[in-house]
Design an enzyme around this catalytic site. Sequence first.
Site, short mmCIF file in Angstrom:
data_model
loop_
_atom_site.label_atom_id
_atom_site.label_comp_id
_atom_site.label_asym_id
_atom_site.label_seq_id
_atom_site.Cartn_x
_atom_site.Cartn_y
_atom_site.Cartn_z
N ASP A 191 0.83 -1.21 0.00
CA ASP A 191 0.00 0.00 0.00
C ASP A 191 0.87 1.26 0.00
O ASP A 191 1.78 1.41 0.81
CB ASP A 191 -0.91 -0.03 1.24
CG ASP A 191 -2.02 1.00 1.15
OD1 ASP A 191 -1.71 2.21 1.06
OD2 ASP A 191 -3.20 0.61 1.20
N ARG A 216 0.47 4.06 1.02
CA ARG A 216 0.36 4.97 2.18
C ARG A 216 1.19 4.51 3.38
O ARG A 216 1.07 5.06 4.46
CB ARG A 216 -1.12 5.11 2.57
CG ARG A 216 -1.97 5.70 1.45
CD ARG A 216 -3.44 5.48 1.68
NE ARG A 216 -3.80 4.06 1.62
CZ ARG A 216 -5.02 3.59 1.81
NH1 ARG A 216 -6.01 4.41 2.08
NH2 ARG A 216 -5.27 2.30 1.73
N HIS A 253 -1.50 -2.64 8.36
CA HIS A 253 -2.13 -1.32 8.50
C HIS A 253 -3.64 -1.47 8.48
O HIS A 253 -4.19 -2.31 7.74
CB HIS A 253 -1.67 -0.35 7.41
CG HIS A 253 -2.10 -0.75 6.03
ND1 HIS A 253 -3.14 -0.13 5.37
CD2 HIS A 253 -1.66 -1.71 5.19
CE1 HIS A 253 -3.29 -0.69 4.19
NE2 HIS A 253 -2.42 -1.66 4.05
N CYS A 282 -6.51 -2.12 5.31
CA CYS A 282 -5.76 -2.88 4.30
C CYS A 282 -6.72 -3.53 3.29
O CYS A 282 -7.59 -4.32 3.67
CB CYS A 282 -4.91 -3.95 4.97
SG CYS A 282 -3.88 -4.87 3.81
CO CO Z 1 -2.57 -3.25 2.80
#
Ligand code: CO
Length: 213
Positions: free
Chosen positions: A44, A46, A98, A101
């Site tokens: 991801d 982020r 996270h 997700c």
């Molecule tokens: Co993720």
Amino acid sequence: MSTYEEVFANNLKWVASKTKEDADFFNRLASEQNPDYLFIGCSDSRVPPNEIMGLDPGEIFVHRNIANLVCSTDLNVMSVINYGVRQLDVKHIIVCGHYGCGGVKAAMQPKDLGILNGWLRNIRDVYRLHKDELNAITDEKSRYDRLVELNVQEQCINVIKLASVQQEFEKTGYPIVHGWVFDMKTGLLKDLNLDFEKILRGIQEIYNLTEKE
Ligand code: CO
């Protein structure tokens, strides 16, 4: 958001600021890497490890994939861990999930997701292992958050099952394995405070790989 061309301008600015801070920075960076941390995180966009940990290039050995999974048949993650432990002597291995997700969310839907099925199976297996705890959580968002945490925990256990990790820990007291969850809403890292040694001793009843046959 930068355009493709702006990325190179950004790069020049970054080089200038690093060199201003420390004239020798890139000489040192080019000479060797000596990271204390191996970070296994989600792909991801982020979740940028160096930024959220406040560490420079050279300080974290990184592997990322969808939903931060550690599968024994994935030659990629297995090679990264092996190199990190046996060659780089990392002191800490962090599996960092996270909240929010997408991989975990997808795995929560009981339906055919094509080529993703094989990968998401690993998360569905985590759900099955912890089905009673998860099904007791009535709020769907809380259940999703908890599956993110339990997935991190199970992937940590997968790291601890490895011969390289067990043997190196027996010899040197490192690496220690940690489970974290990054909360994008606050920017904060949450340490799940897993008891590494307790998990290690617990699983060694079955997965003790410290001795050759
Ligand atoms: Co993720």
